[in-house]
Design a protein around this motif. Structure first.
Motif, PDB file in Angstrom:
ATOM      1  N   GLU A 188       3.077  -1.013   3.989  1.00  0.00           N
ATOM      2  CA  GLU A 188       2.459   0.267   3.787  1.00  0.00           C
ATOM      3  C   GLU A 188       3.815   1.128   3.587  1.00  0.00           C
ATOM      4  OE1 GLU A 188       0.074   1.591   6.853  1.00  0.00           O
ATOM      5  OE2 GLU A 188      -1.633   0.238   6.730  1.00  0.00           O
TER       6      GLU A 188
ATOM      7  N   THR B 190       0.636   0.100  -8.542  1.00  0.00           N
ATOM      8  CA  THR B 190      -0.533   0.264  -7.504  1.00  0.00           C
ATOM      9  C   THR B 190      -1.689   0.921  -8.454  1.00  0.00           C
ATOM     10  OG1 THR B 190       0.158   2.508  -7.212  1.00  0.00           O
ATOM     11  CG2 THR B 190       0.996   0.792  -5.753  1.00  0.00           C
ATOM     12  N   ASP B 191      -3.111   0.344  -7.929  1.00  0.00           N
ATOM     13  CA  ASP B 191      -4.268   0.693  -8.406  1.00  0.00           C
ATOM     14  C   ASP B 191      -4.736   2.159  -7.839  1.00  0.00           C
ATOM     15  OD1 ASP B 191      -5.119   0.149  -5.870  1.00  0.00           O
ATOM     16  OD2 ASP B 191      -6.027  -1.625  -6.315  1.00  0.00           O
ATOM     17  N   GLY B 192      -6.059   2.445  -8.222  1.00  0.00           N
ATOM     18  CA  GLY B 192      -6.356   3.699  -7.802  1.00  0.00           C
ATOM     19  C   GLY B 192      -6.527   3.995  -6.130  1.00  0.00           C
ATOM     20  N   ASP B 193      -6.362   2.759  -5.290  1.00  0.00           N
ATOM     21  CA  ASP B 193      -6.545   2.811  -4.003  1.00  0.00           C
ATOM     22  C   ASP B 193      -5.018   2.649  -3.517  1.00  0.00           C
ATOM     23  OD1 ASP B 193      -9.087   2.899  -3.888  1.00  0.00           O
ATOM     24  OD2 ASP B 193      -9.144   0.569  -3.907  1.00  0.00           O
TER      25      ASP B 193
ATOM     26  N   ARG C  92       1.140   5.488   0.060  1.00  0.00           N
ATOM     27  CA  ARG C  92       0.354   6.734   0.258  1.00  0.00           C
ATOM     28  C   ARG C  92       1.610   7.655   0.157  1.00  0.00           C
ATOM     29  NH1 ARG C  92      -4.541   5.575   1.894  1.00  0.00           N
ATOM     30  NH2 ARG C  92      -4.875   3.389   2.952  1.00  0.00           N
TER      31      ARG C  92
ATOM     32  N   ALA D 177      -2.956   0.564  -3.976  1.00  0.00           N
ATOM     33  CA  ALA D 177      -2.413  -0.878  -3.554  1.00  0.00           C
ATOM     34  C   ALA D 177      -1.921  -1.838  -4.856  1.00  0.00           C
ATOM     35  CB  ALA D 177      -3.595  -1.659  -2.795  1.00  0.00           C
TER      36      ALA D 177
ATOM     37  N   GLN E 238       0.797  -1.214  -0.068  1.00  0.00           N
ATOM     38  CA  GLN E 238      -0.033  -0.007   0.128  1.00  0.00           C
ATOM     39  C   GLN E 238       0.888   1.363  -0.009  1.00  0.00           C
ATOM     40  OE1 GLN E 238      -3.651   0.025   0.432  1.00  0.00           O
ATOM     41  NE2 GLN E 238      -3.125   2.144  -0.432  1.00  0.00           N
TER      42      GLN E 238
ATOM     43  N   GLN F 233      -2.794  10.219   1.210  1.00  0.00           N
ATOM     44  CA  GLN F 233      -3.399   9.992  -0.003  1.00  0.00           C
ATOM     45  C   GLN F 233      -2.887   8.815  -0.683  1.00  0.00           C
ATOM     46  OE1 GLN F 233      -6.595  11.666  -0.804  1.00  0.00           O
ATOM     47  NE2 GLN F 233      -5.854  12.404   1.490  1.00  0.00           N
ATOM     48  N   ALA F 234      -3.690   7.972  -1.358  1.00  0.00           N
ATOM     49  CA  ALA F 234      -3.395   6.718  -2.246  1.00  0.00           C
ATOM     50  C   ALA F 234      -2.432   7.355  -3.403  1.00  0.00           C
ATOM     51  CB  ALA F 234      -4.447   5.996  -2.603  1.00  0.00           C
TER      52      ALA F 234
ATOM     53  N   GLU G 165      -1.555   6.385  -7.029  1.00  0.00           N
ATOM     54  CA  GLU G 165      -1.701   5.458  -8.133  1.00  0.00           C
ATOM     55  C   GLU G 165      -0.547   5.375  -8.837  1.00  0.00           C
ATOM     56  OE1 GLU G 165      -5.173   4.572 -11.321  1.00  0.00           O
ATOM     57  OE2 GLU G 165      -5.229   6.672 -10.321  1.00  0.00           O
TER      58      GLU G 165
END
Length: 217
Positions: A194, A148-151, A30, A153, A28, A35-36, A38
Motif C-alpha cells: 500500500e 493502476t486501475d480505477g481502484d 492512494r 490497484a 495499492q 482516494q484511489a 488511477e
C-alpha cells in the motif's frame, strides 16, 4: 504478506507487515485523502539483476474528441508509438520532456511514422492547439510494469522468487523521488503493498466552448 508503505513526495516514512495470501504482487496506491490513484505507473526491478524488457513493441495513443486516448500508458524502452488523429480537425502533438522531445506539426489521420522512445522516464505530451489536451507516457527499463486501475490497484502474478524494488511513477510526483521500497518475494507467496502519495495539483485548462454551437471545440 501485506506490506504498507507511506510515500510523501517520494519518501518512505513507514513500513509494516501482516499476512499471507496467493502467489503474486499487488500494489495499492492512494492519495493523502485515502482516494484511489488511477493511472499511476508501477515499476518492479529485481535487486540482483533485472532482465531487459522485450524490444520492438508498438503502441497507439489516439486523439478522439479533442482528447488523448488513453490519457496514460506505460511502455518498455525502445517502444514505437503511433499518434493517429481521428478528429475532424488538425492537431499539433509535441513533447519537451527530457526523456523524449518530439513534434508532429499540424496533421489529420495517421502520421507517416511512429515515434520511438529509447530512454526511461516520464514523457508528457500535449497539443499546441488545444491547451487542455495532455497525456503521460511512462517509459521503463524493466519487464515488470503496469498502470493502476480505477481502484488504484496493479497486480502481477509472474514474478520469480527474489528481492525487488518497487517504484510508483506519477506526473504529480517529483520524477527523481519515486521509489517506494523493497520486498522479498518467496515462491508460492503473495505480497500486497500500500503506497500513499501526496500529489501536487497541476494546471488543468478547461475545454473552450464552440462559438455559437453546443459542445466544445
Amino acid at each position: 504478506m501485506r506490506t504498507a508503505f507511506v510515500l510523501f513526495w517520494g519518501l518512505v516514512l513507514a513500513v509494516t507487515g501482516v499476512t499471507v495470501q496467493a502467489a503474486g504482487l499487488q500494489v495499492q496506491v492512494r492519495d493523502g485523502d485515502g482516494q484511489a490513484v488511477e493511472n499511476a505507473a508501477i515499476v518492479v526491478r529485481a535487486l540482483d539483476e533485472t532482465p531487459e524488457p522485450p524490444s520492438g513493441q508498438k503502441e497507439i495513443v489516439d486523439q478522439v474528441d479533442r482528447e488523448f486516448v488513453p490519457p496514460a500508458i506505460v511502455v518498455p524502452v525502445s517502444t514505437r508509438i503511433l499518434f493517429p488523429n481521428n478528429d475532424d480537425i488538425r492537431h499539433h502533438v509535441y513533447s519537451f520532456s527530457e526523456a523524449k522531445s518530439f513534434e508532429l506539426p499540424l496533421y489529420t489521420g495517421m502520421p507517416a511514422r511512429p515515434i520511438e522512445f529509447p530512454n526511461p522516464g516520464i514523457v508528457t505530451i500535449a497539443c499546441n492547439i488545444h491547451d487542455w489536451m495532455s497525456a503521460h507516457i511512462y517509459v521503463v527499463d524493466s519487464p515488470w510494469h503496469g498502470l493502476t486501475d480505477g481502484d488504484g490497484a496493479w497486480r502481477a502474478s509472474d514474478l520469480p522468487a527474489g528481492q525487488y524494488s518497487v517504484e510508483v511513477w506519477h506526473h504529480g510526483l517529483p520524477e527523481e523521488q519515486q521509489r517506494v521500497g523493497e520486498i522479498d518475494l518467496e515462491a508460492d507467496a503473495s505480497v500486497e503493498l500500500e503506497a500513499t502519495v501526496e500529489l501536487a495539483a497541476g494546471p488543468s485548462p478547461r475545454r473552450a466552448p464552440r462559438p455559437g454551437r453546443r459542445g466544445y471545440r
